[in-house]
Design a protein around this motif. Structure first.
Motif, short mmCIF file in Angstrom:
data_model
loop_
_atom_site.label_atom_id
_atom_site.label_comp_id
_atom_site.label_asym_id
_atom_site.label_seq_id
_atom_site.Cartn_x
_atom_site.Cartn_y
_atom_site.Cartn_z
N LEU A 1 -6.89 3.01 -1.54
CA LEU A 1 -6.04 3.04 -0.35
C LEU A 1 -6.76 3.62 0.86
CD1 LEU A 1 -2.70 4.13 -2.01
CD2 LEU A 1 -3.19 1.93 -0.95
N ALA B 1 1.10 6.55 -7.00
CA ALA B 1 -0.02 7.43 -7.28
C ALA B 1 0.39 8.90 -7.15
CB ALA B 1 -1.19 7.12 -6.36
N SER C 1 -4.47 7.50 -10.65
CA SER C 1 -4.07 7.96 -9.31
C SER C 1 -5.28 8.15 -8.41
CB SER C 1 -3.31 9.28 -9.41
OG SER C 1 -2.16 9.13 -10.18
N MET D 1 -5.84 6.06 -4.95
CA MET D 1 -6.00 6.72 -3.65
C MET D 1 -7.34 6.38 -3.01
SD MET D 1 -3.42 8.24 -2.60
CE MET D 1 -1.85 8.81 -3.14
N LYS E 1 0.83 -1.21 0.00
CA LYS E 1 0.00 0.00 0.00
C LYS E 1 0.86 1.26 0.00
CE LYS E 1 -4.18 -1.77 2.09
NZ LYS E 1 -5.15 -1.59 3.16
N SER F 1 0.81 4.07 -2.95
CA SER F 1 0.58 5.49 -2.71
C SER F 1 1.70 6.35 -3.28
CB SER F 1 0.42 5.75 -1.21
OG SER F 1 1.64 5.58 -0.53
#
Length: 68
Positions: free
Chosen positions: A58, A13, A51, A55, A6, A10
């Protein structure tokens, strides 16, 4: 997906967001060829959409367990 995965997602992204910002700037202000402008803008918005979904995934997937 593990916490480390993760974290890397991130980072990718955020990097894609920065790249898309630069490509959108180039396509709007620095390029004059319409085909190249369109290609740069298409790539930029594709990265931005990827992206966004990364996000959202996430944020809503929650924590992965914490320290034990």
């Amino acid at each position: 997906m593990s916490s480390l995965d993760k974290m890397w997602l991130s980072f990718y992204a955020m990097g894609f967001m920065a790249i898309s910002m630069g490509l959108i700037y180039l396509s709007r202000h620095k390029l004059s060829n319409r085909l190249v402008k369109f290609l740069f803008a298409l790539i930029a918005y594709s990265l931005l959409i990827f992206s966004f979904f990364a996000m959202v995934y996430l944020v809503f997937s929650g924590p992965t367990g914490g320290a034990r």
